[in-house]
Design a protein around this motif. Structure first.
Motif, PDB file in Angstrom:
ATOM      1  N   HIS A  16      23.758  -0.944 -34.320  1.00 50.39           N
ATOM      2  CA  HIS A  16      22.870  -0.023 -33.608  1.00 50.39           C
ATOM      3  C   HIS A  16      22.834   1.519 -34.320  1.00 50.39           C
ATOM      4  O   HIS A  16      21.849   1.941 -34.440  1.00 50.39           O
ATOM      5  CB  HIS A  16      23.390   0.083 -32.246  1.00 50.39           C
ATOM      6  N   THR A  17      24.131   1.760 -34.835  1.00 44.83           N
ATOM      7  CA  THR A  17      24.255   2.837 -35.509  1.00 44.83           C
ATOM      8  C   THR A  17      23.343   3.112 -36.804  1.00 44.83           C
ATOM      9  O   THR A  17      22.808   4.021 -37.172  1.00 44.83           O
ATOM     10  CB  THR A  17      25.750   3.419 -35.703  1.00 44.83           C
ATOM     11  N   SER A  18      23.497   1.959 -37.608  1.00 42.57           N
ATOM     12  CA  SER A  18      22.748   1.765 -38.863  1.00 42.57           C
ATOM     13  C   SER A  18      21.361   1.910 -38.667  1.00 42.57           C
ATOM     14  O   SER A  18      20.461   2.436 -39.477  1.00 42.57           O
ATOM     15  CB  SER A  18      23.077   0.509 -39.539  1.00 42.57           C
ATOM     16  N   ILE A  36      16.062  -4.698 -42.783  1.00 41.44           N
ATOM     17  CA  ILE A  36      17.161  -5.201 -43.591  1.00 41.44           C
ATOM     18  C   ILE A  36      18.390  -5.145 -42.707  1.00 41.44           C
ATOM     19  O   ILE A  36      19.015  -6.039 -42.699  1.00 41.44           O
ATOM     20  CB  ILE A  36      17.438  -4.329 -44.856  1.00 41.44           C
ATOM     21  N   VAL A  37      18.702  -4.127 -41.922  1.00 34.57           N
ATOM     22  CA  VAL A  37      19.668  -3.973 -41.284  1.00 34.57           C
ATOM     23  C   VAL A  37      19.763  -5.138 -40.042  1.00 34.57           C
ATOM     24  O   VAL A  37      20.588  -5.774 -39.494  1.00 34.57           O
ATOM     25  CB  VAL A  37      20.003  -2.586 -40.184  1.00 34.57           C
ATOM     26  N   LYS A  38      18.622  -5.470 -39.370  1.00 35.51           N
ATOM     27  CA  LYS A  38      18.289  -6.368 -38.583  1.00 35.51           C
ATOM     28  C   LYS A  38      18.584  -7.725 -39.134  1.00 35.51           C
ATOM     29  O   LYS A  38      19.158  -8.675 -38.331  1.00 35.51           O
ATOM     30  CB  LYS A  38      16.880  -6.180 -37.602  1.00 35.51           C
ATOM     31  N   GLN A  76      24.040  -1.320 -48.915  1.00 39.09           N
ATOM     32  CA  GLN A  76      24.713  -1.937 -47.734  1.00 39.09           C
ATOM     33  C   GLN A  76      25.725  -3.030 -48.166  1.00 39.09           C
ATOM     34  O   GLN A  76      26.687  -3.230 -47.893  1.00 39.09           O
ATOM     35  CB  GLN A  76      23.602  -2.668 -46.817  1.00 39.09           C
ATOM     36  N   LEU A  77      25.545  -3.816 -49.069  1.00 39.19           N
ATOM     37  CA  LEU A  77      26.318  -4.833 -49.633  1.00 39.19           C
ATOM     38  C   LEU A  77      27.452  -4.227 -50.451  1.00 39.19           C
ATOM     39  O   LEU A  77      28.667  -4.877 -50.260  1.00 39.19           O
ATOM     40  CB  LEU A  77      25.700  -5.778 -50.892  1.00 39.19           C
ATOM     41  N   GLY A  78      27.529  -2.914 -51.031  1.00 39.10           N
ATOM     42  CA  GLY A  78      28.424  -2.382 -51.620  1.00 39.10           C
ATOM     43  C   GLY A  78      29.268  -1.667 -50.633  1.00 39.10           C
ATOM     44  O   GLY A  78      30.749  -1.532 -50.637  1.00 39.10           O
ATOM     45  N   LYS A  79      28.875  -1.515 -49.424  1.00 37.64           N
ATOM     46  CA  LYS A  79      29.714  -0.610 -48.447  1.00 37.64           C
ATOM     47  C   LYS A  79      30.235  -1.878 -47.124  1.00 37.64           C
ATOM     48  O   LYS A  79      31.347  -1.477 -46.752  1.00 37.64           O
ATOM     49  CB  LYS A  79      28.626   0.230 -47.389  1.00 37.64           C
ATOM     50  N   THR A  80      29.822  -2.948 -46.951  1.00 35.09           N
ATOM     51  CA  THR A  80      30.168  -3.901 -46.056  1.00 35.09           C
ATOM     52  C   THR A  80      31.581  -4.436 -46.390  1.00 35.09           C
ATOM     53  O   THR A  80      31.955  -4.539 -47.524  1.00 35.09           O
ATOM     54  CB  THR A  80      29.254  -4.864 -45.752  1.00 35.09           C
ATOM     55  N   ARG A  81      32.423  -4.605 -45.244  1.00 38.87           N
ATOM     56  CA  ARG A  81      33.614  -5.280 -45.394  1.00 38.87           C
ATOM     57  C   ARG A  81      33.664  -6.416 -44.567  1.00 38.87           C
ATOM     58  O   ARG A  81      34.712  -6.697 -43.947  1.00 38.87           O
ATOM     59  CB  ARG A  81      34.590  -4.130 -45.020  1.00 38.87           C
ATOM     60  N   ASP A  82      32.502  -6.964 -43.901  1.00 42.24           N
ATOM     61  CA  ASP A  82      32.496  -8.050 -43.036  1.00 42.24           C
ATOM     62  C   ASP A  82      31.791  -9.187 -43.761  1.00 42.24           C
ATOM     63  O   ASP A  82      30.727  -9.107 -44.385  1.00 42.24           O
ATOM     64  CB  ASP A  82      31.458  -7.542 -41.739  1.00 42.24           C
ATOM     65  N   TRP A  83      32.479 -10.425 -43.939  1.00 43.27           N
ATOM     66  CA  TRP A  83      32.053 -11.480 -44.676  1.00 43.27           C
ATOM     67  C   TRP A  83      30.493 -12.009 -44.084  1.00 43.27           C
ATOM     68  O   TRP A  83      29.763 -12.526 -45.018  1.00 43.27           O
ATOM     69  CB  TRP A  83      32.923 -12.757 -45.030  1.00 43.27           C
ATOM     70  N   ILE A  84      30.334 -11.944 -42.721  1.00 43.30           N
ATOM     71  CA  ILE A  84      29.115 -12.292 -42.318  1.00 43.30           C
ATOM     72  C   ILE A  84      27.786 -11.519 -42.800  1.00 43.30           C
ATOM     73  O   ILE A  84      26.815 -12.167 -43.059  1.00 43.30           O
ATOM     74  CB  ILE A  84      29.249 -12.332 -40.684  1.00 43.30           C
TER      75      ILE A  84
END
Length: 139
Positions: A16-18, A36-38, A76-84
């Motif tokens: 939601h924040t993104s 992309i976020v959705k 986004q791929l560089g920032k994420t720390r969630d495998w999903i």
């Protein structure tokens, strides 16, 4: 391993924040960043075909949108720390290369040459499950 209720709530809040930030602060293409976020949300559901089609339609006729799309996915791929989320982003890239504008391949190649680490996930860590004390193999 299924996410816990806390993880789902945190993931939904991050999504939601993104989306809100993309709508307000996006310099390039807010509707593309929102899609992309959705598409790469934190939920367990597969990438929505609806969002994939929306992204492909936005990028099919515009080189500028292709550049913005590769930049947004890379960021986004560089920032994420969630495998999903990471897996969904890789699935998006796969769809871009298979079904998207042929310029996607060139843009990804150019982005890599400029130093973007789009497909290099050597330093990826899944910190979402570690943050609440879940370790791989524990149930």
């Amino acid at each position: 391993m299924m996410p816990t209720t806390i993880q789902k709530a945190i993931g939904a809040m991050k999504d939601h924040t993104s989306i809100t930030i993309a709508k307000v602060a996006s310099n390039m293409a807010p509707e593309l960043e929102v899609a992309i976020v959705k598409a790469t949300s934190h939920d367990d559901d597969p990438v929505s075909e609806k969002h994939i089609r929306e992204i492909l339609n936005l990028t099919y006729y515009s080189g500028g949108y292709i550049h913005a799309c590769v930049a947004a996915v890379s960021k986004q791929l560089g920032k994420t720390r969630d495998w999903i989320v990471g897996l969904k982003e890789l699935m998006l890239i796969h769809h871009f290369l298979n079904d998207g504008n042929p310029l996607f391949e060139e843009e990804i190649l150019y982005a890599t040459r400029r130093g973007t680490r789009l497909l290099n996930l050597s330093d990826f860590r899944d910190e979402a499950t570690r943050a609440i004390g879940i370790t791989p193999g524990s149930s």
